[in-house]
Motif scaffolding. Structure first.
Motif, PDB file in Angstrom:
ATOM      1  N   GLY A 192     -42.461   4.862-121.560  1.00 37.80           N
ATOM      2  CA  GLY A 192     -43.772   4.326-121.684  1.00 37.80           C
ATOM      3  C   GLY A 192     -43.876   2.779-121.181  1.00 37.80           C
ATOM      4  N   PHE A 193     -42.686   2.078-121.617  1.00 36.23           N
ATOM      5  CA  PHE A 193     -42.360   0.839-121.199  1.00 36.23           C
ATOM      6  C   PHE A 193     -42.052   0.502-119.761  1.00 36.23           C
ATOM      7  CE2 PHE A 193     -39.845  -2.981-121.041  1.00 36.23           C
ATOM      8  CZ  PHE A 193     -41.038  -4.047-121.163  1.00 36.23           C
ATOM      9  N   ALA A 194     -41.179   1.694-119.300  1.00 33.84           N
ATOM     10  CA  ALA A 194     -40.979   1.511-118.060  1.00 33.84           C
ATOM     11  C   ALA A 194     -42.117   1.521-117.092  1.00 33.84           C
ATOM     12  CB  ALA A 194     -39.622   2.535-117.732  1.00 33.84           C
ATOM     13  N   LEU A 195     -42.843   2.683-117.221  1.00 32.83           N
ATOM     14  CA  LEU A 195     -43.941   2.889-116.480  1.00 32.83           C
ATOM     15  C   LEU A 195     -45.179   1.720-116.532  1.00 32.83           C
ATOM     16  CD1 LEU A 195     -45.041   6.438-117.548  1.00 32.83           C
ATOM     17  CD2 LEU A 195     -43.925   5.781-115.175  1.00 32.83           C
ATOM     18  N   ALA A 196     -45.064   0.999-117.843  1.00 40.10           N
ATOM     19  CA  ALA A 196     -45.886   0.107-117.805  1.00 40.10           C
ATOM     20  C   ALA A 196     -45.467  -1.274-117.231  1.00 40.10           C
ATOM     21  CB  ALA A 196     -46.015  -0.658-119.457  1.00 40.10           C
ATOM     22  N   ALA A 197     -44.126  -1.429-117.098  1.00 40.05           N
ATOM     23  CA  ALA A 197     -43.375  -2.380-116.451  1.00 40.05           C
ATOM     24  C   ALA A 197     -43.574  -2.324-114.696  1.00 40.05           C
ATOM     25  CB  ALA A 197     -42.123  -2.511-116.516  1.00 40.05           C
ATOM     26  N   VAL A 198     -43.466  -1.088-114.339  1.00 42.93           N
ATOM     27  CA  VAL A 198     -43.764  -1.165-112.740  1.00 42.93           C
ATOM     28  C   VAL A 198     -44.996  -1.086-112.441  1.00 42.93           C
ATOM     29  CG1 VAL A 198     -43.438   0.653-111.065  1.00 42.93           C
ATOM     30  CG2 VAL A 198     -41.777   0.553-112.631  1.00 42.93           C
ATOM     31  N   ALA A 199     -45.795  -0.386-113.117  1.00 42.88           N
ATOM     32  CA  ALA A 199     -47.490  -0.213-112.904  1.00 42.88           C
ATOM     33  C   ALA A 199     -47.932  -1.867-113.096  1.00 42.88           C
ATOM     34  CB  ALA A 199     -48.248   0.704-113.937  1.00 42.88           C
ATOM     35  N   GLY A 200     -47.429  -2.503-114.317  1.00 43.69           N
ATOM     36  CA  GLY A 200     -47.765  -3.984-114.571  1.00 43.69           C
ATOM     37  C   GLY A 200     -47.490  -4.990-113.582  1.00 43.69           C
ATOM     38  N   VAL A 255     -47.945  -7.698-119.260  1.00 45.27           N
ATOM     39  CA  VAL A 255     -46.940  -7.766-117.924  1.00 45.27           C
ATOM     40  C   VAL A 255     -48.111  -8.179-116.815  1.00 45.27           C
ATOM     41  CG1 VAL A 255     -45.539  -6.377-116.332  1.00 45.27           C
ATOM     42  CG2 VAL A 255     -45.455  -6.115-119.012  1.00 45.27           C
ATOM     43  N   ILE A 256     -49.099  -7.386-116.668  1.00 44.88           N
ATOM     44  CA  ILE A 256     -50.127  -7.766-115.672  1.00 44.88           C
ATOM     45  C   ILE A 256     -50.586  -9.207-115.722  1.00 44.88           C
ATOM     46  CG2 ILE A 256     -52.475  -7.389-114.920  1.00 44.88           C
ATOM     47  CD1 ILE A 256     -52.350  -4.761-115.728  1.00 44.88           C
ATOM     48  N   ILE A 257     -50.781  -9.709-116.946  1.00 47.43           N
ATOM     49  CA  ILE A 257     -51.496 -11.092-116.811  1.00 47.43           C
ATOM     50  C   ILE A 257     -50.370 -12.011-116.653  1.00 47.43           C
ATOM     51  CG2 ILE A 257     -52.572 -12.925-118.667  1.00 47.43           C
ATOM     52  CD1 ILE A 257     -53.729 -10.177-119.886  1.00 47.43           C
ATOM     53  N   ASN A 258     -48.989 -12.068-117.201  1.00 44.54           N
ATOM     54  CA  ASN A 258     -48.228 -12.886-116.965  1.00 44.54           C
ATOM     55  C   ASN A 258     -47.705 -12.689-115.191  1.00 44.54           C
ATOM     56  OD1 ASN A 258     -47.078 -14.509-119.319  1.00 44.54           O
ATOM     57  ND2 ASN A 258     -47.591 -12.475-120.057  1.00 44.54           N
ATOM     58  N   THR A 259     -47.478 -11.668-114.761  1.00 44.56           N
ATOM     59  CA  THR A 259     -47.085 -11.746-113.513  1.00 44.56           C
ATOM     60  C   THR A 259     -48.021 -12.206-112.581  1.00 44.56           C
ATOM     61  OG1 THR A 259     -46.072  -9.530-113.681  1.00 44.56           O
ATOM     62  CG2 THR A 259     -46.566  -9.920-111.429  1.00 44.56           C
ATOM     63  N   SER A 260     -49.449 -12.112-112.945  1.00 43.16           N
ATOM     64  CA  SER A 260     -50.677 -12.434-112.148  1.00 43.16           C
ATOM     65  C   SER A 260     -50.664 -14.243-112.047  1.00 43.16           C
ATOM     66  CB  SER A 260     -51.986 -11.875-112.289  1.00 43.16           C
ATOM     67  OG  SER A 260     -52.366 -12.218-113.732  1.00 43.16           O
ATOM     68  N   VAL A 261     -50.384 -14.507-113.291  1.00 43.06           N
ATOM     69  CA  VAL A 261     -50.270 -15.919-113.603  1.00 43.06           C
ATOM     70  C   VAL A 261     -48.782 -16.551-112.754  1.00 43.06           C
ATOM     71  CG1 VAL A 261     -49.723 -17.903-115.214  1.00 43.06           C
ATOM     72  CG2 VAL A 261     -51.701 -16.097-115.598  1.00 43.06           C
ATOM     73  N   GLY A 262     -47.827 -15.990-112.666  1.00 46.29           N
ATOM     74  CA  GLY A 262     -46.757 -16.225-112.054  1.00 46.29           C
ATOM     75  C   GLY A 262     -46.940 -16.494-110.486  1.00 46.29           C
ATOM     76  N   VAL A 263     -47.650 -15.275-110.110  1.00 43.21           N
ATOM     77  CA  VAL A 263     -48.043 -15.360-108.541  1.00 43.21           C
ATOM     78  C   VAL A 263     -48.933 -16.391-108.273  1.00 43.21           C
ATOM     79  CG1 VAL A 263     -49.011 -13.728-106.757  1.00 43.21           C
ATOM     80  CG2 VAL A 263     -47.396 -12.716-108.309  1.00 43.21           C
TER      81      VAL A 263
END
Lengths: 267, 299
Positions: B115-123, B182-190
């Motif tokens: 579940g976490f691997a899928l979330a990491a990739v998609a996130g 994962v989504i929120i932090n990645t988007s802030v990083g970008v």
């Protein structure tokens, strides 16, 4: 100064629009720079000198007028106008070597083999005396060393014009003197065309063939251009008592502090 | 007052160029081995002693409170006595759900891993999209902000209805729980990629593809790993709760089963295991982030 025009500014103007308010930063900038010439742009903060450099670099598009390099209009960034940024702008996840290599790999992808690109990177690092630190990351080296790497990266692109945006502004006086000497040495060896933004009078006189003095903004433009008639190579120690050096220095200071002194609000 | 301005700016030209100083190489003096060893041991002791002491105090307090007659919860001594066989043999397998602690934890970790691997990739993919496109951010961000507040278990009935099977439902709950940070932090990083890096990329003319691999991803790695750390913690929280409901082999259902059989000591041991595994997961992701970001990501 009998050189053909290499880089030219024709009626360059720049306005920024914020909502309904339009601020004119630069107006009617006309300047011709010859190949191999070292030109400094000096002026008070807010006179648009960095804006001018960014227009040449292609990072900003001028509102009016054009910049020509070898007769061609400059309208986008490119490695032929490499920039040495004030805050060095090294990528923190790459080593010293990697930061130069990423530029070399991109610029010479088709024209140099991998081995030749490696040699090219090492040669530029040696030029700025950073070869022995090639495997360090930016956070492991000092500010002066970072700026050396920034210079190496810009030189490695073999630019037609080297653009330097207050390259030594963030450095202490001793490191700055060191780097100025390095830049003079490199300029003497490679004969690059250089356009440097600075607010340091001594730096401008020491390094430049010509000093372009900007009036204060808004609507800043070129106030005066001073030709520095000092023979090269120049030595910092000998210049201290040189008549021409003192004359140039006095002329720039007179321009900056007497005729175009900084407006009180900005001081 | 131009003269005053002039006065505060002394000429730099009198500065002598820094003369090349002779560099004397001093022999590096390394302390003898025994001395260094003693230093390491004393440093380790300084770090290890406080937690050990605190743990001992807390266990003693627990023993004291739960040893009285009529106490409803077992004291640590009783827990240890009750569960000794379970602790020393984590690998036994008597069929069904009567298995050692290792199998329960491994099953739970397996679900979390998928579940976490899928979330990491998609996130990360969605985070990059949201971070790069203003339109996508305006469109998706409010939706994400609402969805992320839904408690993990609230998704379980819906996923059971959709998947009609316990295993994928549990994995889906992990996925949907851990994807938001994962989504929120990645988007802030970008969105926070410094303009400096964009300028450098523009000057050397990186293509969109090169910019993504050479600038966006490395610049965003510290943010991504912050998101992943929060995500892995949340998924470990969610799996235990989800397993209580779906049953089968897993540390969550083990606890529920122990409660139904009144094996309170087993519950306590399972809680300790869950805590330790959760801690290890967090350190693992942090260490991974530290290595991948070359030390720029805090661990």
């Amino acid at each position: 100064m009998n050189r053909s025009t290499y880089l030219s500014f024709e009626q360059v103007g720049m306005s920024f629009r914020r909502g309904a308010r339009v601020t004119e930063v630069l107006r009617d900038v006309d300047l011709k720079i010859g190949e191999g010439e070292f030109v400094s742009i000096i002026g008070h903060s807010g006179c648009g000198k960095s804006t001018l450099l960014n227009i040449v670099g292609g990072l900003l598009k001028s509102t009016t007028g054009e910049v020509f390099l070898e007769g061609r209009v400059v309208d986008e960034p490119g490695p032929d106008r490499a920039i040495v940024f004030q805050n060095h702008s090294l990528l923190p996840w790459l080593t010293v070597y990697g930061n130069v290599r990423i530029a070399v790999d991109k610029v010479f992808r088709r024209t140099k083999s991998a081995a030749a690109r490696h040699d090219w990177v090492m040669h530029k690092l040696e030029l700025v005396q950073m070869a022995q630190h090639r495997d360090k990351r930016p956070h492991e080296i000092s500010g002066g060393m970072k700026q050396r790497v920034g210079i190496a990266r810009a030189l490695a692109m073999q630019p037609k014009v080297l653009l330097m945006d207050e390259p030594f502004g963030a450095l202490d006086a001793l490191t700055r003197a060191h780097l100025q000497d390095s830049v003079m040495d490199i300029h003497a060896r490679l004969g690059n065309t250089v356009m440097m933004i600075t607010h340091d009078v001594d730096e401008a006189v020491l390094l430049s063939d010509r000093i372009v003095m900007m009036t204060n903004g808004p609507s800043a433009t070129i106030g005066e251009v001073l030709t520095v008639g000092l023979p090269r190579p120049r030595r910092r120690l000998e210049l201290a008592t040189d008549v021409e050096y003192t004359r140039c220095r006095a002329a720039v200071i007179e321009f900056l502090y007497a005729r175009h002194k900084m407006p009180a609000r900005a001081a | 007052m131009p003269s005053a301005v002039k006065a505060v700016k002394p000429p730099v030209d009198s500065d002598a160029p820094p003369a090349p100083a002779a560099v004397l190489a001093l022999p590096l003096k390394r302390p003898p081995l025994a001395e260094r060893l003693a230093l390491i041991i004393s440093e380790a002791a300084r770090r290890a002693v406080p937690p050990v002491v605190m743990l001992a105090v807390l266990i003693a307090l627990w023993e004291l409170l739960c040893s009285q007659a009529g106490s409803r919860l077992p004291p640590p001594s009783k827990v240890l006595a009750d569960t000794w066989d379970f602790i020393v043999d984590p690998f036994y397998d008597n069929g069904g759900i009567d298995k050692g602690a290792f199998w329960h934890i491994a099953n739970s970790l397996g679900r979390v891993a998928i579940g976490f691997a899928l979330a990491a990739v998609a996130g990360i993919a969605l985070g990059v999209l949201v971070g790069q496109s203003t339109w996508a951010m305006r469109g998706l961000d409010p939706i994400f902000q609402v969805l992320r507040t839904i408690p993990p278990l609230a998704w379980l009935p819906l996923s059971l209805a959709g998947f009609r099977d316990a295993q994928p439902s549990a994995i889906f709950v992990i996925f949907i729980t851990s994807i938001w940070p994962v989504i929120i932090n990645t988007s802030v990083g970008v969105r926070n990629i410094p303009q400096d890096y964009r300028n450098v990329a523009a000057v050397i003319r990186l293509s969109w593809y090169e910019f993504f691999w050479k600038i966006t991803l490395p610049a965003t790695v510290p943010y991504i790993f912050t998101g992943l750390r929060i995500g892995v913690g949340l998924s470990w929280l969610a799996i235990v709760a989800a397993e209580m409901l779906i049953g089968g082999v897993g540390i969550g259902f083990f606890i529920w089963d122990a409660w139904n059989s009144s094996r309170i000591s087993d519950i306590i041991v399972a809680l300790v295991y869950i805590g330790l595994v959760g801690f290890l997961l967090d350190r693992l992701i942090a260490a991974l982030g530290h290595v991948i970001s070359h030390g720029t990501s805090a661990s």
